[in-house]
Motif scaffolding. Structure first.
Motif, short mmCIF file in Angstrom:
data_model
loop_
_atom_site.label_atom_id
_atom_site.label_comp_id
_atom_site.label_asym_id
_atom_site.label_seq_id
_atom_site.Cartn_x
_atom_site.Cartn_y
_atom_site.Cartn_z
N VAL A 12 0.87 -1.18 0.00
CA VAL A 12 0.00 0.00 0.00
C VAL A 12 0.91 1.23 0.00
N PHE A 13 0.70 2.12 -0.98
CA PHE A 13 1.58 3.28 -1.13
C PHE A 13 0.77 4.53 -1.43
N ASP A 14 1.42 5.68 -1.42
CA ASP A 14 0.78 6.96 -1.70
C ASP A 14 0.72 7.17 -3.20
N GLY A 15 -0.44 6.95 -3.77
CA GLY A 15 -0.62 7.08 -5.21
C GLY A 15 -0.61 8.51 -5.71
N PRO A 44 -2.52 1.88 -4.52
CA PRO A 44 -2.45 3.19 -3.87
C PRO A 44 -3.44 3.22 -2.70
N PHE A 45 -3.03 3.82 -1.59
CA PHE A 45 -3.92 3.82 -0.43
C PHE A 45 -5.22 4.55 -0.73
N ALA A 55 -8.82 -4.60 9.35
CA ALA A 55 -9.53 -5.69 10.04
C ALA A 55 -8.74 -6.98 9.93
N LEU A 56 -8.16 -7.23 8.76
CA LEU A 56 -7.33 -8.43 8.59
C LEU A 56 -6.14 -8.39 9.55
N ALA A 57 -5.63 -7.19 9.80
CA ALA A 57 -4.47 -7.02 10.68
C ALA A 57 -4.87 -6.96 12.16
N GLY A 58 -6.12 -7.17 12.47
CA GLY A 58 -6.57 -7.19 13.86
C GLY A 58 -7.34 -5.96 14.29
N GLY A 59 -7.55 -5.01 13.37
CA GLY A 59 -8.36 -3.84 13.68
C GLY A 59 -7.75 -2.89 14.68
N ARG A 60 -6.42 -2.83 14.74
CA ARG A 60 -5.74 -1.97 15.71
C ARG A 60 -5.31 -0.62 15.12
N GLY A 61 -5.77 -0.31 13.92
CA GLY A 61 -5.40 0.96 13.31
C GLY A 61 -4.03 0.96 12.66
N GLU A 62 -3.45 -0.23 12.43
CA GLU A 62 -2.13 -0.31 11.81
C GLU A 62 -2.17 0.06 10.33
N VAL A 63 -3.33 -0.13 9.69
CA VAL A 63 -3.49 0.20 8.28
C VAL A 63 -4.44 1.38 8.20
N SER A 64 -3.89 2.56 7.94
CA SER A 64 -4.71 3.77 7.86
C SER A 64 -4.19 4.67 6.74
N ALA A 65 -5.04 5.57 6.29
CA ALA A 65 -4.64 6.52 5.25
C ALA A 65 -3.51 7.40 5.77
N GLU A 66 -3.60 7.80 7.02
CA GLU A 66 -2.56 8.66 7.61
C GLU A 66 -1.20 7.96 7.58
N ARG A 67 -1.17 6.71 8.00
CA ARG A 67 0.10 5.97 8.01
C ARG A 67 0.59 5.68 6.59
N ALA A 68 -0.32 5.29 5.72
CA ALA A 68 0.06 4.97 4.33
C ALA A 68 0.52 6.21 3.58
#
Length: 147
Positions: A12-15, A44-45, A55-68
């Motif tokens: 996932v990257f910044d398109g 692209p994110f 959700a696949l990663a456990g729903g802990r906010g590890e995958v977000s637009a801000e982080r990506a």
């Protein structure tokens, strides 16, 4: 990439960043899987199903637009999330061949902090890199307000 069932990892990257998009295109051209390795998908994110990946990663906010927007993410089918230099390392290891050795070096304990520092520097300066534009610049940090 519908739902949370994945066969291959997702990068996932910044398109919106021309430098990031150029790097991904280079990777898609030169780092595609060999017969000995599995595949991977770059998204692209801005078009990724971030809530499903999180959700696949456990729903802990590890995958977000801000982080990506700040760092590339490598999300595995098992739900592991790697960011920045470690995401690049996982991509290289997934590719196989000589690239896998470089990826393994980037994950080694003595090299990991150096790789992370270099990645952060490149990320902060991506608008100055070849192919980069002003749109690639990360938003500035807000000044700390005194009470």
């Amino acid at each position: 990439m519908k739902g949370v069932v994945m066969k291959d990892p997702v990068l996932v990257f910044d398109g919106d960043c021309a430098f990031c998009s150029s790097c991904v295109r280079w990777g898609e051209r030169y780092l595609r899987q060999t017969l000995a390795s599995g595949g991977w998908e770059a998204v692209p994110f801005q078009f990724a199903e971030l809530p499903e990946l999180d959700a696949l990663a456990g729903g802990r906010g590890e995958v977000s637009a801000e982080r990506a927007g700040r760092e590339v993410l490598w999300v595995t089918p098992a739900g592991r999330v790697y960011g920045g230099a470690q995401a690049v390392a996982r991509l290289l290891m997934r590719t196989g061949g000589p690239w896998a050795y470089l990826g393994a070096v980037l994950t080694s304990a003595p090299v990991r902090p150096v790789a992370a520092a270099v990645y952060r520097w490149v990320s902060r300066n991506r608008h100055r890199m070849p192919g980069g534009t002003a749109a690639c610049a990360l938003p500035g940090r807000k000044p700390v307000q005194s009470a």
